[in-house]
Design a protein around this motif. Structure first.
Motif, PDB file in Angstrom:
ATOM      1  N   TYR A   3       0.989  -1.266  -0.091  1.00  0.00           N
ATOM      2  CA  TYR A   3      -0.013  -0.186   0.084  1.00  0.00           C
ATOM      3  C   TYR A   3       0.834   1.215  -0.102  1.00  0.00           C
ATOM      4  O   TYR A   3       2.000   1.215   0.506  1.00  0.00           O
ATOM      5  CB  TYR A   3      -0.812   0.098   1.331  1.00  0.00           C
ATOM      6  CG  TYR A   3      -1.919  -1.075   1.286  1.00  0.00           C
ATOM      7  CD1 TYR A   3      -3.202  -0.801   0.783  1.00  0.00           C
ATOM      8  CD2 TYR A   3      -1.763  -2.543   1.853  1.00  0.00           C
ATOM      9  CE1 TYR A   3      -4.187  -1.992   0.765  1.00  0.00           C
ATOM     10  CE2 TYR A   3      -2.365  -3.327   1.797  1.00  0.00           C
ATOM     11  CZ  TYR A   3      -3.780  -3.064   1.370  1.00  0.00           C
ATOM     12  OH  TYR A   3      -4.750  -4.194   1.091  1.00  0.00           O
ATOM     13  N   GLU A  46      -1.343  -0.858  -5.480  1.00  0.00           N
ATOM     14  CA  GLU A  46      -2.683  -0.246  -6.222  1.00  0.00           C
ATOM     15  C   GLU A  46      -3.430   0.603  -5.377  1.00  0.00           C
ATOM     16  O   GLU A  46      -4.290   1.315  -5.852  1.00  0.00           O
ATOM     17  CB  GLU A  46      -3.220  -1.687  -6.336  1.00  0.00           C
ATOM     18  CG  GLU A  46      -2.746  -2.628  -7.565  1.00  0.00           C
ATOM     19  CD  GLU A  46      -3.597  -3.793  -7.878  1.00  0.00           C
ATOM     20  OE1 GLU A  46      -4.709  -3.990  -7.419  1.00  0.00           O
ATOM     21  OE2 GLU A  46      -2.887  -4.666  -8.281  1.00  0.00           O
ATOM     22  N   ASN A  47      -3.377   0.815  -3.915  1.00  0.00           N
ATOM     23  CA  ASN A  47      -4.221   1.719  -3.287  1.00  0.00           C
ATOM     24  C   ASN A  47      -3.264   2.536  -2.457  1.00  0.00           C
ATOM     25  O   ASN A  47      -2.037   2.149  -1.763  1.00  0.00           O
ATOM     26  CB  ASN A  47      -4.961   0.901  -2.309  1.00  0.00           C
ATOM     27  CG  ASN A  47      -5.953   0.043  -3.085  1.00  0.00           C
ATOM     28  OD1 ASN A  47      -6.719   0.616  -3.722  1.00  0.00           O
ATOM     29  ND2 ASN A  47      -5.980  -1.213  -2.984  1.00  0.00           N
ATOM     30  N   ARG A  72      -7.279   5.398  -7.442  1.00  0.00           N
ATOM     31  CA  ARG A  72      -6.174   4.690  -6.659  1.00  0.00           C
ATOM     32  C   ARG A  72      -6.023   5.190  -5.130  1.00  0.00           C
ATOM     33  O   ARG A  72      -5.340   4.690  -4.397  1.00  0.00           O
ATOM     34  CB  ARG A  72      -4.822   4.754  -7.115  1.00  0.00           C
ATOM     35  CG  ARG A  72      -4.766   4.007  -8.656  1.00  0.00           C
ATOM     36  CD  ARG A  72      -5.197   2.619  -8.490  1.00  0.00           C
ATOM     37  NE  ARG A  72      -5.045   1.971  -9.664  1.00  0.00           N
ATOM     38  CZ  ARG A  72      -5.160   0.651 -10.276  1.00  0.00           C
ATOM     39  NH1 ARG A  72      -5.402  -0.028  -8.961  1.00  0.00           N
ATOM     40  NH2 ARG A  72      -5.130   0.287 -11.188  1.00  0.00           N
ATOM     41  N   ILE A  74      -7.190   6.962  -1.491  1.00  0.00           N
ATOM     42  CA  ILE A  74      -8.143   6.734  -0.603  1.00  0.00           C
ATOM     43  C   ILE A  74      -7.711   7.907   0.551  1.00  0.00           C
ATOM     44  O   ILE A  74      -6.475   8.053   0.934  1.00  0.00           O
ATOM     45  CB  ILE A  74      -7.605   5.344   0.632  1.00  0.00           C
ATOM     46  CG1 ILE A  74      -8.115   4.432  -0.535  1.00  0.00           C
ATOM     47  CG2 ILE A  74      -8.493   5.357   1.493  1.00  0.00           C
ATOM     48  CD1 ILE A  74      -7.259   2.939  -0.235  1.00  0.00           C
TER      49      ILE A  74
END
Length: 190
Positions: A3, A46-47, A72, A74
């Motif tokens: 992450y 990916e995040n 992508r 957050i």
């Protein structure tokens, strides 16, 4: 899993008056933060958690609706705390066997695959170091003869090394140890 974490809550006082969040400065036709996001994605992340504050709504609006990387991102919008806290805050949503990759949102790294290089290291915590030419304006990193970090000093007025950090990775299982060892650092404003 891998992450990303980007601490994007800084006020950019050394760059003011801008009239907008420093992470949105254009470099080569793109917001500077997008260069970091691109490099994270190239390494298989990916995040990406964007940790920012409520007065940076322009950054959240841009990244969530105008950036090609919006799917992508957050967002963690909260009060300003220390830089370390802003980097590791996503750990609460991750598993102990995950890795958290981080970088400064106003720094462009070369080569573009620098996060992939960090991924190859087996260490629980790794930093990508570089020479700014002016380490007294950044976080000066002191390392021993083996390349192991001995200390990091924020804006050391008389640094005895040229190294500062710009990217890194940490195993999520190490975050609680790091947090308890450096509680004072995590509560300093960034």
């Amino acid at each position: 899993m891998k992450y990303g974490s980007i601490p994007a809550g800084g006020q950019g006082t050394r760059m003011q008056p801008l009239g907008f969040s420093k992470e949105l400065l254009l470099v080569d036709g793109r917001a500077v933060i997008e260069h970091l996001i691109e490099r994270m994605l190239l390494s298989g992340i990916e995040n990406i958690f964007i940790n920012t504050s409520s007065d940076k709504s322009d950054l959240v609006t841009y990244l969530s609706s105008k950036s090609p990387y919006s799917a992508r991102c957050i967002f963690m919008v909260r009060e300003r705390r220390g830089l370390l806290d802003a980097i590791v805050q996503p750990y609460q949503f991750l598993r102990d066997d995950d890795e958290l990759y981080f970088g400064l949102p106003d720094t462009i790294w070369y080569p573009k695959n620098s996060f992939s290089t960090l991924s190859a290291f087996e260490a629980k915590v790794s930093l990508g170091l570089f020479d700014t030419g002016t380490p007294n304006k950044f976080d000066t990193v002191y390392i021993d003869h083996r390349g192991v970090v001995e200390s990091i000093k924020v804006k050391d007025p008389f640094p005895k090394t040229k190294w500062t950090w710009g990217i890194g990775k940490i195993a999520v299982c190490e975050i609680s140890k790091l947090a308890s060892a450096s509680h004072a650092e995590m509560t300093k404003n960034y």
